[in-house]
Each structure stands twice: as structure tokens, then as C-alpha cells.
Design an enzyme around this catalytic site. Structure first.
Site, PDB file in Angstrom:
ATOM      1  N   ASP B  56       4.174 -14.658  -6.911  1.00 17.20           N
ATOM      2  CA  ASP B  56       5.202 -15.454  -6.238  1.00 17.20           C
ATOM      3  C   ASP B  56       4.576 -16.551  -5.380  1.00 17.20           C
ATOM      4  OD1 ASP B  56       7.463 -14.197  -7.184  1.00 17.20           O
ATOM      5  OD2 ASP B  56       7.436 -12.653  -5.623  1.00 17.20           O
ATOM      6  N   TYR B 109      -3.196  -4.359  -5.541  1.00 17.58           N
ATOM      7  CA  TYR B 109      -2.668  -5.317  -4.570  1.00 17.58           C
ATOM      8  C   TYR B 109      -3.080  -4.890  -3.170  1.00 17.58           C
ATOM      9  CZ  TYR B 109       0.507  -7.639  -7.861  1.00 17.58           C
ATOM     10  OH  TYR B 109       1.027  -8.381  -8.886  1.00 17.58           O
TER      11      TYR B 109
END
Lengths: 271, 271
Positions: B56, B109
Site C-alpha cells: 500500500d 512483515y
């Protein structure tokens, strides 16, 4: 027509400097647009608009001052609503018709040095503080600005240095400064602290016959803290302060997060 | 034609996200331009270009993976010279012709929470760590993504939480994640730490019949750390790492300075 002086704060990062330029986001451009929008002025050319400090691109302010003539009542929060969140008018003062904000009694600048600038493990804050003493008083600052400066004599009233956890704060005060002078002074002080420059050499920098080239510290570390005038008191607005604080908090958490991300990436890549 | 897989790192802040969009600066747009410029591909449509993670807007990466077909020799530093400094290819691997980077063995992540997010003086890291245990394993993550997700079952292999001076690091690993899932997991963990949510409630969040709306943590704290594939080894380039480190250092000192300035201004205005 009455003259009003307003005290303005801004975060310099997202502007193309202070001075208005066509099609670029500048602090002055936003201020003038806001004054027009709320009906305080019609045209900047006809309101005798004057500014105390044209800060360089990237430099921040807590207390820059501008003034103009108007017939309308000045309502700070009305102007602030018309301004973007990274500029806020914090206070106002009624001033004589002929008031010239350039002629200040005192200007206070602050420069913040983050510890990444400390290159020497034997960094010496004491030497930096000693060096700051040498700057006090009246000197020829030709080497601390453009060499073409007409009158390079300036009086530095105060230089003080403090260190907390990971930031060195350098406060400088005087009636007026040459272009880039504070950022070049801080560069010299940092060189002293890092041991790249000797205390004795500073005196030579004040000799206009010697040509020394000093790379100024970058603009993002500099805040124009305040500009004061003899006998003039600004009336501050609490709500305006609060609005500006909330913008600062939002920006600060964003910058801190990205700085943490970058530090983490550096650590991993260096492994 | 051979297929190549490249490992790419970027600082997400100055891009309009990953995915290419006309007239906007995107990570993918810059990568494709660079591949064309150095002659590795002619048209993105004809090179079977594939990407592992469409991050994103604002999200960073140290190990995103993309692949394409080419007849030319891949020289990382040539591509890197054609890329802006906030994107660098760090490594490459030769892969089978049919390699699909989406089908990874593991995705890692990392989310960094700076201490401004800690709102409660009784912030409880231990509770946050206990909560992280609950996320491990296979759950229905409908409430952690769009409710329209076709298959909301995901297996979280690892969640670990560490705190140093002023940053909480949350590492999350799994084969694949739903959109916004990591940022929503971290939001829930932070709520637990701040005492705004009870440990018991997490189980209810996994119930697809219950509709819970979770505000994801902002993108700027998230790094796509690495994507790995069974039996595949990437060959890293030291010079490329060095180049990226120097970009990170430059950005980091800038962000830290501005964060320090903003903190200082907040302190003064709150006085």
C-alpha cells in the site's frame, strides 16, 4: 486604516521557502491568500504588507512577524481557519502606523543538531561551549555570509549550547543576522565539537581579509524562535496554539515512525 | 528467454503506492522505467512481469520480489543506476520459467510503533505479548480485512514483539496475508497494550458472524521485510546494499531533525 502586527508559526518542510512565488506553495503565499480570503486585505500591493524575516526554504518559525494595514477587525481564528494546518497565527499586537517589523530589538534563532552529526567518538561539548563564547560580541561576519555583504558587522548578544539525550540545542540571539549566518555559525561550532577545527581558528574567520568557505548546516534544523520589539507586547491566542500543537503532534509521530523504520533498515542491511 | 527474480527495497514515503498509475510516482512505475532504460525489457506487457507484494501507499520494503523474462544479462548496478535512490535492487535469483513470486513459502512483515502511540501510563507490554500468542495458528481473519474476502482463513506462523528504548517492534510471519491484515493485527495488539481491549475479546474477532470494525495502523510504520521461496537462494549485492544504506542515512538524519524540531516546538507551546 490601522496597522496590525501578527506573530506566525510554521513548519517549513512542505513549503518552497517563505517568499511568495507564482505556482509554488510558500508560507507568504498562503498567508496573503488567507488575509484576502477573510477580507482583511484586498491586494497585497495596497496594504503596506511588511515581513520581519524571510526565512529560507525548509526553515521553521515559532515567532516570525509580519504587519499590514487594514480597516477590518482582526480575528485570529478566522485567519487560522483559512490557513493550512502547518501555518498558524499565534498572536497579534496593535502597532504604530509606521511600524517596520524588520527593525527588531532582538531575534532569537535555535538550531537543533541530532546526534547523527556527531562523527567523532571523542566529541567534545565543552569545546563547543567555549567556542560559542568567542562568537559573542561584535565581529565582522563576512566569512559567515555572502562575501559581497555591504555591512558584515553584526553583534551576537547570546549563544548558548545545551545537550540532552540525543539533541544539541544551539540558541543564538542578536538584533539582526546576515543571510546564512546562524547556519554557518552552527557548522563551525559543530566542527569544533567534532575536533575538525581548532578553537584558535575562529578568530581568523572574523578577519575579512582571509577568505574562508563555510558550508552552512542544512535548513531543516533551524527555527526562528522569536522576534521582539521594544515596548511591544503580543497577545497570544490559546486556541491557535492548541491547533498548531495538534498539527505538530501529528507530523512528529509520522516523522519519528519513518526515522525508526530507516534506522531499523540500516541496522539490518549493515549486519 | 530466461526468468529472473529480483529482490527490491524501497522507502515508501515519497511514492503514490506500489502499483503503477499514469502520471504518478509509484515504485512499480520507476522499476519498469528502469528495466526498459537498461534494455532488459521492451514492454511490460510482453515480459511476463510478476510481483509478489503490491504494498500500500506509504509502506516500505526490504525484500519485495518481482520477476520477468529477459534475454539480456541482468547487471544489478546498471538497473540501480537507472533507479531513484529510494528504490534499490538488492539481490537476484535464477528461477524456473514458470516461477510465480506470489506463491511464497514465507512472508515477513515488521511494524514499528513509536512511543507516542503509548497512551496509557500503565501500558502493558506483557499483555501485548500474550495477545500475540493468540494470533498464531489458523484463524478466520474476515474482521481483519475487507468483509467481502472470499477466503478469509489465514495461518499466522509467527508473531513476536520486542521493545527497546522508544520503539515497539512487531514481527509477523505467514505464507500470505489479507489486505490490511497486519496493520489491523497491530492495531488490536496496541489496543491490548494500552488497556483499551481485553485479551478475551480477540477470540471474538475471529468469529466471522460478529462484525468488528478495526482501524488499521497507518502505513508508514510497516516494512515488508522479506519473501522467501522453498529452495530458492537470492544472491545479494554488497554495493547495492551500500547505496541503499547511504540513502537511508541521509533520509534518517533529515526526519530525525524535523521530529526533534517538532518536539521542541510542542514543548515550548505547551509551557
Amino acid at each position: 486604516m490601522r496597522r496590525v502586527a501578527l506573530k506566525v508559526a510554521y513548519v517549513g518542510s512542505d513549503f518552497y521557502g517563505f517568499q511568495r512565488q507564482p505556482n509554488l506553495r510558500t508560507v507568504e503565499g498562503e498567508i496573503i491568500d488567507a488575509l484576502k480570503k477573510v477580507g482583511l486585505i484586498e491586494q497585497v500591493e495596497n496594504c503596506s504588507y511588511r515581513i520581519a524575516g524571510r526565512t529560507d526554504r525548509g526553515v521553521h518559525a515559532l515567532g516570525n512577524v509580519f504587519s499590514f494595514l487594514t480597516e477590518e477587525e482582526v480575528i485570529l481564528n478566522q485567519i487560522n481557519d483559512a490557513l493550512p494546518k502547518d501555518i498558524k497565527i499565534l498572536g497579534q499586537a496593535k502597532v504604530p502606523y509606521g511600524f517596520k517589523p524588520r527593525f527588531a530589538e532582538n531575534r532569537h534563532y535555535r538550531y537543533l543538531i541530532v546526534d547523527q552529526y556527531i562523527e567523532n567518538p571523542d566529541f567534545n561539548l565543552e569545546r563547543m561551549i567555549l567556542a560559542s563564547e568567542i562568537f559573542k560580541g561584535t565581529h565582522n561576519f563576512k566569512n559567515f555570509s555572502k562575501r559581497s555583504e555591504r555591512n558584515p558587522l553584526r553583534t551576537v548578544k547570546q549563544v548558548s549550547i545545551q545537550k540532552n539525550r540525543d539533541v544539541i540545542t544551539v540558541d543564538v540571539e542578536g538584533e539582526s543576522f546576515l543571510w546564512n549566518m546562524v547556519r554557518k555559525m552552527v557548522a563551525v561550532l559543530l566542527n569544533i565539537g567534532n575536533g575538525d577545527l581548532d578553537l584558535k581558528e575562529i578568530q581568523e574567520y572574523f578577519d575579512p581579509e582571509k577568505q574562508v568557505s563555510i558550508k552552512p548546516m542544512p535548513p531543516e534544523g533551524l527555527i526562528l524562535m522569536d522576534i521582539t520589539y521594544s515596548g511591544l507586547q503580543f497577545k497570544y491566542d490559546l486556541y491557535a496554539k492548541k491547533k498548531f500543537i495538534s498539527c505538530l503532534m501529528e507530523k512528529c509521530i509520522y516523522q519519528k515512525t519513518i526515522a525508526a523504520i530507516e534506522e531499523d533498515m540500516i541496522r539490518i542491511l549493515m549486519d
